[in-house]
Design a protein around this motif. Structure first.
Motif, PDB file in Angstrom:
ATOM      1  N   LYS A 136      39.399 -40.045 -17.928  1.00 28.50           N
ATOM      2  CA  LYS A 136      39.893 -41.202 -18.688  1.00 28.50           C
ATOM      3  C   LYS A 136      41.376 -41.098 -19.007  1.00 28.50           C
ATOM      4  CE  LYS A 136      35.466 -42.561 -20.306  1.00 28.50           C
ATOM      5  NZ  LYS A 136      34.663 -43.277 -21.229  1.00 28.50           N
ATOM      6  N   LYS A 137      41.949 -39.900 -18.846  1.00 28.67           N
ATOM      7  CA  LYS A 137      43.378 -39.704 -19.097  1.00 28.67           C
ATOM      8  C   LYS A 137      43.981 -38.809 -18.014  1.00 28.67           C
ATOM      9  CE  LYS A 137      43.210 -40.495 -24.018  1.00 28.67           C
ATOM     10  NZ  LYS A 137      43.632 -40.073 -25.326  1.00 28.67           N
ATOM     11  N   PRO A 138      44.048 -39.300 -16.780  1.00 28.22           N
ATOM     12  CA  PRO A 138      44.605 -38.476 -15.703  1.00 28.22           C
ATOM     13  C   PRO A 138      46.132 -38.437 -15.753  1.00 28.22           C
ATOM     14  CG  PRO A 138      44.061 -40.631 -14.864  1.00 28.22           C
ATOM     15  CD  PRO A 138      43.606 -40.601 -16.307  1.00 28.22           C
ATOM     16  N   LEU A 193      41.546 -44.274 -13.309  1.00 28.39           N
ATOM     17  CA  LEU A 193      40.814 -44.782 -12.149  1.00 28.39           C
ATOM     18  C   LEU A 193      39.312 -44.849 -12.385  1.00 28.39           C
ATOM     19  CD1 LEU A 193      42.622 -42.733  -9.369  1.00 28.39           C
ATOM     20  CD2 LEU A 193      42.942 -45.139  -9.900  1.00 28.39           C
ATOM     21  N   TYR A 194      38.826 -44.264 -13.476  1.00 24.73           N
ATOM     22  CA  TYR A 194      37.385 -44.169 -13.679  1.00 24.73           C
ATOM     23  C   TYR A 194      36.691 -45.528 -13.629  1.00 24.73           C
ATOM     24  CZ  TYR A 194      37.819 -45.752 -18.506  1.00 24.73           C
ATOM     25  OH  TYR A 194      38.060 -46.495 -19.623  1.00 24.73           O
ATOM     26  N   ARG A 195      37.375 -46.540 -14.088  1.00 26.27           N
ATOM     27  CA  ARG A 195      36.744 -47.866 -14.095  1.00 26.27           C
ATOM     28  C   ARG A 195      36.606 -48.454 -12.690  1.00 26.27           C
ATOM     29  NH1 ARG A 195      41.236 -50.165 -17.857  1.00 26.27           N
ATOM     30  NH2 ARG A 195      42.472 -48.387 -17.334  1.00 26.27           N
ATOM     31  N   PHE A 196      37.348 -47.890 -11.724  1.00 24.98           N
ATOM     32  CA  PHE A 196      37.252 -48.361 -10.348  1.00 24.98           C
ATOM     33  C   PHE A 196      36.257 -47.551  -9.519  1.00 24.98           C
ATOM     34  CE2 PHE A 196      41.682 -49.305 -11.618  1.00 24.98           C
ATOM     35  CZ  PHE A 196      41.598 -50.694 -11.581  1.00 24.98           C
ATOM     36  N   SER A 197      35.873 -46.367 -10.011  1.00 20.40           N
ATOM     37  CA  SER A 197      34.967 -45.529  -9.223  1.00 20.40           C
ATOM     38  C   SER A 197      33.602 -46.202  -9.142  1.00 20.40           C
ATOM     39  CB  SER A 197      34.862 -44.123  -9.804  1.00 20.40           C
ATOM     40  OG  SER A 197      34.221 -44.144 -11.041  1.00 20.40           O
ATOM     41  N   CYS A 198      32.956 -46.002  -8.045  1.00 19.82           N
ATOM     42  CA  CYS A 198      31.647 -46.610  -7.753  1.00 19.82           C
ATOM     43  C   CYS A 198      31.728 -48.132  -7.666  1.00 19.82           C
ATOM     44  CB  CYS A 198      30.586 -46.204  -8.769  1.00 19.82           C
ATOM     45  SG  CYS A 198      30.295 -44.452  -8.806  1.00 19.82           S
ATOM     46  N   GLN A 199      32.916 -48.658  -7.415  1.00 23.00           N
ATOM     47  CA  GLN A 199      33.091 -50.101  -7.357  1.00 23.00           C
ATOM     48  C   GLN A 199      32.222 -50.721  -6.268  1.00 23.00           C
ATOM     49  OE1 GLN A 199      34.975 -51.701  -9.684  1.00 23.00           O
ATOM     50  NE2 GLN A 199      34.049 -53.535  -8.911  1.00 23.00           N
ATOM     51  N   TRP A 255      36.699 -28.455   0.014  1.00 21.54           N
ATOM     52  CA  TRP A 255      35.631 -29.093  -0.768  1.00 21.54           C
ATOM     53  C   TRP A 255      35.835 -28.870  -2.255  1.00 21.54           C
ATOM     54  CZ3 TRP A 255      32.283 -32.727   0.430  1.00 21.54           C
ATOM     55  CH2 TRP A 255      31.992 -32.949   1.762  1.00 21.54           C
ATOM     56  N   GLU A 256      36.226 -27.664  -2.637  1.00 23.86           N
ATOM     57  CA  GLU A 256      36.466 -27.379  -4.052  1.00 23.86           C
ATOM     58  C   GLU A 256      37.652 -28.192  -4.576  1.00 23.86           C
ATOM     59  OE1 GLU A 256      34.765 -22.802  -3.778  1.00 23.86           O
ATOM     60  OE2 GLU A 256      36.932 -23.140  -3.753  1.00 23.86           O
ATOM     61  N   ASP A 257      38.700 -28.303  -3.774  1.00 26.98           N
ATOM     62  CA  ASP A 257      39.865 -29.102  -4.175  1.00 26.98           C
ATOM     63  C   ASP A 257      39.526 -30.590  -4.246  1.00 26.98           C
ATOM     64  OD1 ASP A 257      41.308 -26.766  -4.319  1.00 26.98           O
ATOM     65  OD2 ASP A 257      42.412 -27.097  -2.442  1.00 26.98           O
ATOM     66  N   PHE A 258      38.669 -31.053  -3.335  1.00 25.92           N
ATOM     67  CA  PHE A 258      38.257 -32.457  -3.392  1.00 25.92           C
ATOM     68  C   PHE A 258      37.467 -32.722  -4.668  1.00 25.92           C
ATOM     69  CE2 PHE A 258      35.847 -36.267  -2.515  1.00 25.92           C
ATOM     70  CZ  PHE A 258      36.819 -37.084  -1.966  1.00 25.92           C
ATOM     71  N   ASP A 259      36.669 -31.752  -5.082  1.00 26.23           N
ATOM     72  CA  ASP A 259      35.924 -31.885  -6.329  1.00 26.23           C
ATOM     73  C   ASP A 259      36.890 -32.051  -7.506  1.00 26.23           C
ATOM     74  OD1 ASP A 259      33.385 -31.894  -7.766  1.00 26.23           O
ATOM     75  OD2 ASP A 259      34.027 -29.951  -8.553  1.00 26.23           O
ATOM     76  N   LYS A 260      38.001 -31.318  -7.472  1.00 26.06           N
ATOM     77  CA  LYS A 260      39.020 -31.449  -8.528  1.00 26.06           C
ATOM     78  C   LYS A 260      39.675 -32.831  -8.487  1.00 26.06           C
ATOM     79  CE  LYS A 260      39.916 -26.518  -8.547  1.00 26.06           C
ATOM     80  NZ  LYS A 260      40.791 -25.460  -8.073  1.00 26.06           N
ATOM     81  N   LEU A 261      39.913 -33.347  -7.289  1.00 27.26           N
ATOM     82  CA  LEU A 261      40.463 -34.704  -7.162  1.00 27.26           C
ATOM     83  C   LEU A 261      39.484 -35.737  -7.711  1.00 27.26           C
ATOM     84  CD1 LEU A 261      42.097 -34.599  -3.633  1.00 27.26           C
ATOM     85  CD2 LEU A 261      43.256 -35.103  -5.778  1.00 27.26           C
ATOM     86  N   TYR A 262      38.209 -35.548  -7.419  1.00 27.57           N
ATOM     87  CA  TYR A 262      37.204 -36.482  -7.918  1.00 27.57           C
ATOM     88  C   TYR A 262      37.137 -36.437  -9.448  1.00 27.57           C
ATOM     89  CZ  TYR A 262      33.016 -39.293  -8.155  1.00 27.57           C
ATOM     90  OH  TYR A 262      32.122 -40.290  -8.430  1.00 27.57           O
ATOM     91  N   ALA A 263      37.337 -35.249 -10.009  1.00 22.03           N
ATOM     92  CA  ALA A 263      37.375 -35.129 -11.470  1.00 22.03           C
ATOM     93  C   ALA A 263      38.543 -35.936 -12.039  1.00 22.03           C
ATOM     94  CB  ALA A 263      37.476 -33.659 -11.875  1.00 22.03           C
ATOM     95  N   ILE A 264      39.668 -35.936 -11.332  1.00 18.40           N
ATOM     96  CA  ILE A 264      40.820 -36.741 -11.759  1.00 18.40           C
ATOM     97  C   ILE A 264      40.457 -38.226 -11.724  1.00 18.40           C
ATOM     98  CG2 ILE A 264      43.146 -37.503 -11.096  1.00 18.40           C
ATOM     99  CD1 ILE A 264      43.644 -34.586 -10.175  1.00 18.40           C
ATOM    100  N   ILE A 265      39.772 -38.645 -10.657  1.00 20.44           N
ATOM    101  CA  ILE A 265      39.377 -40.051 -10.525  1.00 20.44           C
ATOM    102  C   ILE A 265      38.464 -40.459 -11.677  1.00 20.44           C
ATOM    103  CG2 ILE A 265      37.997 -41.646  -9.114  1.00 20.44           C
ATOM    104  CD1 ILE A 265      39.161 -40.137  -6.650  1.00 20.44           C
ATOM    105  N   LYS A 266      37.581 -39.570 -12.093  1.00 19.74           N
ATOM    106  CA  LYS A 266      36.638 -39.875 -13.173  1.00 19.74           C
ATOM    107  C   LYS A 266      37.236 -39.697 -14.569  1.00 19.74           C
ATOM    108  CE  LYS A 266      33.361 -37.092 -12.098  1.00 19.74           C
ATOM    109  NZ  LYS A 266      32.094 -36.361 -12.025  1.00 19.74           N
TER     110      LYS A 266
END
Length: 117
Positions: free
Chosen positions: A34-36, A88-94, A21-32
């Protein structure tokens, strides 16, 4: 959520599930972000899937068959998309945005927004 994992998972895997769960949170931060970094995203996503499936011998629900299409895309295509589009941030919550557009169109075309005389 991760802090309550111990209450609902077998004790021998609770720490691993909490880390997932903690690692998934880090992945989600990457998705959000602006410069991954594509390589970082790709490596973390693949490791996350590997770690998740590694629990299959200890607990039901962690079999490779339970990897959803979203997780497949995340693990095998996220780095490629970041390299191509930069973020990817612009695609999140699509899907949420699509649902909102559908609702608006349904209301607009039903006459609720139009004053029909």
């Amino acid at each position: 959520m991760p802090e309550k994992i111990e209450q609902c998972q077998p004790t021998d895997i609770a720490d691993t599930v909490k880390k997932l769960w903690e690692d998934f949170d880090k992945l989600y931060a990457i998705i959000k972000s602006k410069k991954p970094f594509a390589d970082d995203a790709e490596n973390k996503a693949k490791k996350w899937i590997t770690d998740c499936v590694s629990l299959q011998a200890k607990c039901d629900g962690y079999q490779p068959d339970n990897v959803t299409p979203y997780l497949h895309i995340m693990s095998l295509h996220m780095g490629e998309v970041i390299r191509k589009h930069g973020a990817l941030y612009r695609f999140s919550c699509q899907e949420k945005k699509n649902d909102a557009k559908k609702t608006f169109l349904r209301v607009a075309t039903s006459g609720m927004l139009l004053k029909i005389s």
